[in-house]
Each structure stands twice: as structure tokens, then as C-alpha cells.
Design a protein around this motif. Sequence first.
Motif, mmCIF file in Angstrom:
data_model
loop_
_atom_site.group_PDB
_atom_site.id
_atom_site.type_symbol
_atom_site.label_atom_id
_atom_site.label_comp_id
_atom_site.label_asym_id
_atom_site.label_seq_id
_atom_site.Cartn_x
_atom_site.Cartn_y
_atom_site.Cartn_z
ATOM 1 N N ALA A 220 0.837 -1.207 0.000
ATOM 2 C CA ALA A 220 0.000 0.000 0.000
ATOM 3 C C ALA A 220 0.870 1.256 0.000
ATOM 4 O O ALA A 220 0.607 2.209 -0.740
ATOM 5 C CB ALA A 220 -0.936 -0.012 1.203
ATOM 6 N N GLN A 221 1.919 1.247 0.809
ATOM 7 C CA GLN A 221 2.813 2.409 0.847
ATOM 8 C C GLN A 221 3.536 2.585 -0.486
ATOM 9 O O GLN A 221 3.660 3.693 -1.006
ATOM 10 C CB GLN A 221 3.822 2.261 1.985
ATOM 11 N N GLY A 222 4.001 1.480 -1.062
ATOM 12 C CA GLY A 222 4.681 1.539 -2.360
ATOM 13 C C GLY A 222 3.733 1.997 -3.463
ATOM 14 O O GLY A 222 4.107 2.789 -4.333
ATOM 15 N N GLY A 223 2.505 1.511 -3.416
ATOM 16 C CA GLY A 223 1.523 1.903 -4.417
ATOM 17 C C GLY A 223 1.199 3.385 -4.356
ATOM 18 O O GLY A 223 1.065 4.049 -5.392
ATOM 19 N N ARG A 224 1.075 3.907 -3.143
ATOM 20 C CA ARG A 224 0.821 5.349 -2.995
ATOM 21 C C ARG A 224 2.002 6.155 -3.531
ATOM 22 O O ARG A 224 1.815 7.203 -4.162
ATOM 23 C CB ARG A 224 0.537 5.696 -1.538
ATOM 24 N N ALA A 225 3.217 5.668 -3.308
ATOM 25 C CA ALA A 225 4.402 6.356 -3.827
ATOM 26 C C ALA A 225 4.413 6.323 -5.355
ATOM 27 O O ALA A 225 4.739 7.332 -5.992
ATOM 28 C CB ALA A 225 5.678 5.709 -3.274
ATOM 29 N N GLU B 188 -3.148 2.989 -13.323
ATOM 30 C CA GLU B 188 -2.985 1.564 -13.025
ATOM 31 C C GLU B 188 -2.653 1.303 -11.564
ATOM 32 O O GLU B 188 -3.205 0.389 -10.946
ATOM 33 C CB GLU B 188 -1.927 0.964 -13.949
ATOM 34 N N HIS B 189 -1.752 2.093 -11.012
ATOM 35 C CA HIS B 189 -1.396 1.876 -9.603
ATOM 36 C C HIS B 189 -2.530 2.320 -8.685
ATOM 37 O O HIS B 189 -2.722 1.737 -7.624
ATOM 38 C CB HIS B 189 -0.084 2.584 -9.264
ATOM 39 N N GLY B 190 -3.270 3.332 -9.088
ATOM 40 C CA GLY B 190 -4.444 3.742 -8.310
ATOM 41 C C GLY B 190 -5.479 2.630 -8.249
ATOM 42 O O GLY B 190 -6.039 2.338 -7.181
ATOM 43 N N GLU B 191 -5.729 1.979 -9.395
ATOM 44 C CA GLU B 191 -6.672 0.859 -9.424
ATOM 45 C C GLU B 191 -6.165 -0.314 -8.586
ATOM 46 O O GLU B 191 -6.937 -0.940 -7.848
ATOM 47 C CB GLU B 191 -6.901 0.412 -10.868
ATOM 48 N N ALA B 192 -4.877 -0.616 -8.700
ATOM 49 C CA ALA B 192 -4.295 -1.713 -7.915
ATOM 50 C C ALA B 192 -4.386 -1.417 -6.424
ATOM 51 O O ALA B 192 -4.694 -2.311 -5.623
ATOM 52 C CB ALA B 192 -2.845 -1.954 -8.332
#
Length: 95
Positions: free
Chosen positions: A43-48, A75-79
Amino acid sequence: MRHRKPGWSTAVLGSVAALALLAAQAATNLLSDKDTAFVTDAAQGGRAEVALGDLAASRAQNDMVRDFGQRMVKEHGEANTKLLDLAAGKGCTPP
């Protein structure tokens, strides 16, 4: 009028309440410690990734870089949304 046991301070009662809340949260978390750590890290990596993609989309001079940044945000927002929904279903709420 509230009754308290003699010698129990408000701080002690607050600590007991906080521990009870943590125990209740831990009991509802259906993920292992390793899975919880993975969800937190992901989650932290995705937000970054979303933040960096947004930065690239807003500041890039090159159209290809700007498009790549927009794709990262999407894409990362959806993931991230899928990950957080899955985690919530297992009783895990990453920071």
C-alpha cells in the motif's frame, strides 16, 4: 455518578481501553503477520507510485513521459483500491 475501583487512575483505564481495542482489531485481522506486513508495504509503495506518476504527468516535457506518468497514476491507483478492498475484507487496515 461513575464508580471506579480504588487506585485506578484515568491513565490506567485509558491504557486498558487502548489494549482492548488493539486486541479486538488483532482478532478481526484474518491475515498472518507476514501478509499484514506485505499489505502495508504494498500500500505504501503503491501510494508512492501514484505520487511519482502524478509528478511525471504534471511536470514532464516529453509526451511519452507524461503519458507514462498518467498510466502509472491510473494503473497503480486501481491496484491500490483493489488491495485495500481485499485487505479490508480480511480485517486489515494499512496505515
